[in-house]
Write a protein that holds these residues in place. Structure first.
Motif, PDB file in Angstrom:
ATOM      1  N   THR A   1       0.821  -1.207   0.000  1.00  0.00           N
ATOM      2  CA  THR A   1       0.000   0.000   0.000  1.00  0.00           C
ATOM      3  C   THR A   1       0.859   1.262   0.000  1.00  0.00           C
ATOM      4  OG1 THR A   1      -0.167   0.089   2.423  1.00  0.00           O
ATOM      5  CG2 THR A   1      -1.816  -1.198   1.262  1.00  0.00           C
ATOM      6  N   LEU A   2       2.033   1.173   0.615  1.00  0.00           N
ATOM      7  CA  LEU A   2       2.928   2.328   0.655  1.00  0.00           C
ATOM      8  C   LEU A   2       3.681   2.504  -0.663  1.00  0.00           C
ATOM      9  CD1 LEU A   2       4.395   1.827   4.251  1.00  0.00           C
ATOM     10  CD2 LEU A   2       2.497   3.309   3.552  1.00  0.00           C
ATOM     11  N   PHE A   3       4.183   1.409  -1.199  1.00  0.00           N
ATOM     12  CA  PHE A   3       4.977   1.496  -2.415  1.00  0.00           C
ATOM     13  C   PHE A   3       4.130   1.794  -3.649  1.00  0.00           C
ATOM     14  CE2 PHE A   3       8.171  -0.781   0.186  1.00  0.00           C
ATOM     15  CZ  PHE A   3       9.253   0.053  -0.054  1.00  0.00           C
ATOM     16  N   ILE A   4       2.854   1.369  -3.634  1.00  0.00           N
ATOM     17  CA  ILE A   4       1.972   1.711  -4.745  1.00  0.00           C
ATOM     18  C   ILE A   4       1.873   3.227  -4.886  1.00  0.00           C
ATOM     19  CG2 ILE A   4      -0.457   1.786  -5.444  1.00  0.00           C
ATOM     20  CD1 ILE A   4      -0.754  -1.061  -4.565  1.00  0.00           C
ATOM     21  N   LEU A   5       1.749   3.910  -3.755  1.00  0.00           N
ATOM     22  CA  LEU A   5       1.621   5.370  -3.778  1.00  0.00           C
ATOM     23  C   LEU A   5       2.895   6.047  -4.264  1.00  0.00           C
ATOM     24  CD1 LEU A   5      -0.303   5.862  -0.403  1.00  0.00           C
ATOM     25  CD2 LEU A   5      -1.240   5.766  -2.724  1.00  0.00           C
ATOM     26  N   ALA A   6       4.021   5.332  -4.191  1.00  0.00           N
ATOM     27  CA  ALA A   6       5.301   5.908  -4.625  1.00  0.00           C
ATOM     28  C   ALA A   6       5.550   5.703  -6.112  1.00  0.00           C
ATOM     29  CB  ALA A   6       6.448   5.285  -3.824  1.00  0.00           C
ATOM     30  N   ILE A   7       4.739   4.864  -6.755  1.00  0.00           N
ATOM     31  CA  ILE A   7       4.974   4.524  -8.163  1.00  0.00           C
ATOM     32  C   ILE A   7       4.976   5.734  -9.095  1.00  0.00           C
ATOM     33  CG2 ILE A   7       3.929   3.381 -10.165  1.00  0.00           C
ATOM     34  CD1 ILE A   7       3.331   1.014  -8.383  1.00  0.00           C
ATOM     35  N   PRO A   8       3.988   6.655  -9.001  1.00  0.00           N
ATOM     36  CA  PRO A   8       4.008   7.803  -9.923  1.00  0.00           C
ATOM     37  C   PRO A   8       5.325   8.573  -9.869  1.00  0.00           C
ATOM     38  CG  PRO A   8       1.899   7.678  -8.810  1.00  0.00           C
ATOM     39  CD  PRO A   8       2.787   6.668  -8.141  1.00  0.00           C
ATOM     40  N   PHE A   9       5.851   8.796  -8.659  1.00  0.00           N
ATOM     41  CA  PHE A   9       7.119   9.513  -8.525  1.00  0.00           C
ATOM     42  C   PHE A   9       8.272   8.732  -9.152  1.00  0.00           C
ATOM     43  CE2 PHE A   9      11.126   9.861  -6.163  1.00  0.00           C
ATOM     44  CZ  PHE A   9      11.446  11.189  -6.408  1.00  0.00           C
ATOM     45  N   PHE A  10       8.415   7.468  -8.775  1.00  0.00           N
ATOM     46  CA  PHE A  10       9.529   6.668  -9.270  1.00  0.00           C
ATOM     47  C   PHE A  10       9.456   6.450 -10.778  1.00  0.00           C
ATOM     48  CE2 PHE A  10      10.203   5.704  -4.836  1.00  0.00           C
ATOM     49  CZ  PHE A  10      11.561   5.449  -4.749  1.00  0.00           C
ATOM     50  N   LEU A  11       8.250   6.192 -11.297  1.00  0.00           N
ATOM     51  CA  LEU A  11       8.106   5.898 -12.710  1.00  0.00           C
ATOM     52  C   LEU A  11       8.397   7.125 -13.569  1.00  0.00           C
ATOM     53  CD1 LEU A  11       7.450   3.378 -14.308  1.00  0.00           C
ATOM     54  CD2 LEU A  11       5.054   4.055 -14.339  1.00  0.00           C
ATOM     55  N   LYS A  12       7.906   8.278 -13.140  1.00  0.00           N
ATOM     56  CA  LYS A  12       8.149   9.495 -13.911  1.00  0.00           C
ATOM     57  C   LYS A  12       9.574  10.014 -13.738  1.00  0.00           C
ATOM     58  CE  LYS A  12       3.401  11.154 -14.310  1.00  0.00           C
ATOM     59  NZ  LYS A  12       2.442  12.263 -14.109  1.00  0.00           N
ATOM     60  N   ARG A  13      10.164   9.761 -12.573  1.00  0.00           N
ATOM     61  CA  ARG A  13      11.517  10.264 -12.298  1.00  0.00           C
ATOM     62  C   ARG A  13      12.596   9.360 -12.898  1.00  0.00           C
ATOM     63  NH1 ARG A  13      14.091  13.282  -8.179  1.00  0.00           N
ATOM     64  NH2 ARG A  13      16.272  13.524  -8.859  1.00  0.00           N
ATOM     65  N   PHE A  14      12.420   8.052 -12.771  1.00  0.00           N
ATOM     66  CA  PHE A  14      13.492   7.136 -13.155  1.00  0.00           C
ATOM     67  C   PHE A  14      13.191   6.302 -14.404  1.00  0.00           C
ATOM     68  CE2 PHE A  14      13.839   7.652  -8.496  1.00  0.00           C
ATOM     69  CZ  PHE A  14      15.084   8.250  -8.444  1.00  0.00           C
ATOM     70  N   GLY A  15      11.935   6.133 -14.768  1.00  0.00           N
ATOM     71  CA  GLY A  15      11.613   5.346 -15.951  1.00  0.00           C
ATOM     72  C   GLY A  15      11.445   3.871 -15.646  1.00  0.00           C
ATOM     73  N   ILE A  16      10.867   3.153 -16.612  1.00  0.00           N
ATOM     74  CA  ILE A  16      10.493   1.764 -16.395  1.00  0.00           C
ATOM     75  C   ILE A  16      11.702   0.853 -16.157  1.00  0.00           C
ATOM     76  CG2 ILE A  16      10.474   1.218 -18.869  1.00  0.00           C
ATOM     77  CD1 ILE A  16       8.127  -0.186 -16.122  1.00  0.00           C
ATOM     78  N   LYS A  17      12.826   1.108 -16.831  1.00  0.00           N
ATOM     79  CA  LYS A  17      13.970   0.202 -16.671  1.00  0.00           C
ATOM     80  C   LYS A  17      14.499   0.224 -15.239  1.00  0.00           C
ATOM     81  CE  LYS A  17      18.556  -1.116 -18.251  1.00  0.00           C
ATOM     82  NZ  LYS A  17      19.603  -1.013 -19.300  1.00  0.00           N
ATOM     83  N   LYS A  18      14.728   1.407 -14.707  1.00  0.00           N
ATOM     84  CA  LYS A  18      15.263   1.497 -13.355  1.00  0.00           C
ATOM     85  C   LYS A  18      14.261   1.001 -12.320  1.00  0.00           C
ATOM     86  CE  LYS A  18      18.566   5.240 -14.272  1.00  0.00           C
ATOM     87  NZ  LYS A  18      18.946   6.638 -13.958  1.00  0.00           N
ATOM     88  N   VAL A  19      12.983   1.282 -12.554  1.00  0.00           N
ATOM     89  CA  VAL A  19      11.961   0.827 -11.617  1.00  0.00           C
ATOM     90  C   VAL A  19      11.887  -0.701 -11.610  1.00  0.00           C
ATOM     91  CG1 VAL A  19       9.462   0.749 -11.207  1.00  0.00           C
ATOM     92  CG2 VAL A  19      10.578   2.934 -11.673  1.00  0.00           C
ATOM     93  N   MET A  20      11.927  -1.318 -12.796  1.00  0.00           N
ATOM     94  CA  MET A  20      11.910  -2.779 -12.885  1.00  0.00           C
ATOM     95  C   MET A  20      13.178  -3.373 -12.264  1.00  0.00           C
ATOM     96  SD  MET A  20       9.177  -4.133 -14.600  1.00  0.00           S
ATOM     97  CE  MET A  20       9.646  -5.470 -15.695  1.00  0.00           C
ATOM     98  N   LEU A  21      14.306  -2.707 -12.449  1.00  0.00           N
ATOM     99  CA  LEU A  21      15.567  -3.197 -11.887  1.00  0.00           C
ATOM    100  C   LEU A  21      15.532  -3.139 -10.355  1.00  0.00           C
ATOM    101  CD1 LEU A  21      18.277  -4.344 -12.723  1.00  0.00           C
ATOM    102  CD2 LEU A  21      19.197  -2.018 -12.784  1.00  0.00           C
ATOM    103  N   ILE A  22      14.941  -2.075  -9.827  1.00  0.00           N
ATOM    104  CA  ILE A  22      14.768  -1.971  -8.369  1.00  0.00           C
ATOM    105  C   ILE A  22      13.931  -3.145  -7.872  1.00  0.00           C
ATOM    106  CG2 ILE A  22      13.658  -0.627  -6.540  1.00  0.00           C
ATOM    107  CD1 ILE A  22      14.422   1.908  -8.123  1.00  0.00           C
ATOM    108  N   SER A  23      12.876  -3.472  -8.624  1.00  0.00           N
ATOM    109  CA  SER A  23      12.024  -4.599  -8.257  1.00  0.00           C
ATOM    110  C   SER A  23      12.817  -5.899  -8.210  1.00  0.00           C
ATOM    111  CB  SER A  23      10.873  -4.731  -9.257  1.00  0.00           C
ATOM    112  OG  SER A  23      10.165  -5.941  -9.067  1.00  0.00           O
ATOM    113  N   MET A  24      13.663  -6.119  -9.198  1.00  0.00           N
ATOM    114  CA  MET A  24      14.438  -7.361  -9.266  1.00  0.00           C
ATOM    115  C   MET A  24      15.422  -7.487  -8.105  1.00  0.00           C
ATOM    116  SD  MET A  24      15.149  -7.460 -13.357  1.00  0.00           S
ATOM    117  CE  MET A  24      13.790  -7.608 -14.524  1.00  0.00           C
ATOM    118  N   VAL A  25      16.070  -6.403  -7.770  1.00  0.00           N
ATOM    119  CA  VAL A  25      16.987  -6.416  -6.627  1.00  0.00           C
ATOM    120  C   VAL A  25      16.211  -6.658  -5.340  1.00  0.00           C
ATOM    121  CG1 VAL A  25      18.609  -5.037  -5.276  1.00  0.00           C
ATOM    122  CG2 VAL A  25      18.674  -4.937  -7.771  1.00  0.00           C
ATOM    123  N   ALA A  26      15.018  -6.089  -5.265  1.00  0.00           N
ATOM    124  CA  ALA A  26      14.175  -6.301  -4.075  1.00  0.00           C
ATOM    125  C   ALA A  26      13.808  -7.771  -3.918  1.00  0.00           C
ATOM    126  CB  ALA A  26      12.910  -5.438  -4.175  1.00  0.00           C
TER     127      ALA A  26
END
Length: 417
Positions: free
Chosen positions: A265-290
């Motif tokens: 519930t917390l990370f969903i709310l952070a998606i707009p910021f991360f997606l617009k700031r870093f783009g899909i590649k970095k966001v997906m890479l963060i997910s994989m490391v997680a």
């Protein structure tokens, strides 16, 4: 009731249905029935088998012939009937076939609910990337409440969990018919069989970037399946050890596991910021490391002095899931035309919960039975989770090297075609 609130209720019920049994079915399977890991892997693979074609077929139907909100209601009503039959099964094989039919109806509803939400928001001229995550978060809330309901009522190892899911599914089935209308594609019928059937979403594979995106979505889908299948069972198994068996975390494992969804519930709310700031590649890479940390922390945690590792793993899960699943669906939305919106979401679902689920379910069941089985005692959970962590790390490395994408923040607004 405003459009946002209506979509909130839809998402809440959508994931309440799933949360009523998805995490706790392992306890019912292993603790009550005493069936094997390979057979359990087969049960979880039903989600994958159904997702290979049902979301895509549902997307085609929703794009061309039947409004998505109506199809959503029909599928949930049918799924409710099958859920009431699951407690009557007395063998792994009959459980497999009933669960497969249930998944035929449920898995398409995930992408259909996304389609309904995106369509309604765009009709209201809202920014999907900004407005959808706060709505979707209530789906996670529904999942959490379902898990707590099942756990507090001590239904984690009981077949009653399926009846709870059935009741919620019936409610959503009726409610779906009241949702905003999703327009079907009334344009001229193409002579091409591919276009006339709505299969043009598969043309996204012609784009090498999208093809790679879908392949890695499949690999991440396997990671998601692993944690869904074995997380609750992992904690249940500590009941066989005297020093742990009376701990709250072992008595109510679903509540501990629900921390994962609370984190969502917390990370969903952070998606707009991360997606617009870093783009899909970095966001997906963060997910994989997680995912690497998710499994690694499980490997060395326990319900006693290592409980903090399990809790931290559950917190990390929120990032691992959301930054892959929600961001991925938003990325697919920006890369596909409105005429194939439902089909494209169905394709994404096919790769993650279809091929990905099969990869994770079947292989993990065989590997665990072959290398980490406890022969009636504890599984070698440390080895199991470490092997999953290594797998996730390898996927992350290859994704960082192979996936090429130039981030364009402007593309993540409201897309008109």
């Amino acid at each position: 009731m405003g459009i946002k609130n209506r979509l909130v209720l839809m998402n809440f019920l959508q994931f309440f249905v799933w949360g009523s049994w998805l995490i706790t079915i392992g306890g019912y399977w292993f603790q009550t029935k005493g069936w094997s890991g390979t057979e359990f892997g087969a049960i979880f693979s039903t989600m994958g088998i159904a997702s290979l074609f049902m979301p895509a077929i549902a997307g085609i139907i929703a794009d061309r012939w039947v409004n998505a909100e109506k199809l959503l209601g029909i599928f949930h009503m049918c799924g409710a009937v099958i859920l009431t039959l699951l407690p009557q099964t007395n063998s792994p094989s009959s459980m497999f076939w009933l669960m497969l039919v249930n998944m035929f109806f449920y898995m398409p509803t995930i992408s259909l609910s996304i389609t309904v939400a995106y369509s309604a928001l765009k009709k209201s001229n809202m920014d999907v990337v900004k407005e959808y995550p706060p709505i979707r978060v209530f789906g996670t809330v529904g999942f959490i409440i379902a898990m707590w309901t099942i756990s507090l009522l001590k239904l984690e190892t009981s077949a009653m969990q399926f009846y709870v899911a059935a009741i919620a599914s019936v409610c959503l089935g009726f409610y779906s018919f009241t949702l905003p209308k999703c327009e079907i594609n009334k344009g001229p019928r193409e002579k091409s069989i591919i276009n006339s059937l709505g299969l043009n979403a598969f043309t996204l594979f012609k784009n090498s970037k999208m093809a790679l995106f879908f392949i890695f979505s499949m690999l991440l889908g396997a990671s998601l399946q692993l944690t869904n299948a074995y997380g609750d069972t992992f904690l249940h198994d500590f009941a066989k050890i005297d020093i742990y068996k009376n701990l709250i975390s072992v008595k109510y494992p679903a509540i501990i596991m629900s921390i994962s969804q609370i984190s969502e519930t917390l990370f969903i709310l952070a998606i707009p910021f991360f997606l617009k700031r870093f783009g899909i590649k970095k966001v997906m890479l963060i997910s994989m490391v997680a995912w690497v940390f998710r499994f690694g922390l499980f490997a060395f945690g326990n319900p006693g002095d290592g409980l903090w590792m399990i809790i931290l793993s559950c917190i990390v899960y929120g990032m691992a899931f959301d930054f892959f699943n929600i961001s991925g669906s938003l990325f697919v939305e920006t890369q596909s035309e409105s005429s194939m919106r439902a089909s494209a979401q169905g394709l994404f679902m096919m790769m993650t919960n279809g091929f990905g689920a099969i990869l994770g379910s079947w292989t993990s069941g065989i590997i665990i039975d072959t290398f980490f089985s406890g022969n009636g005692e504890l599984f070698n959970w440390e080895g199991i989770w470490i092997s999953f962590a290594v797998y996730s790390l390898i996927v992350a490395i290859f994704f960082a090297i192979l996936f090429k994408h130039k981030h364009n923040p402007a593309q993540l607004g409201i897309i008109s075609h």
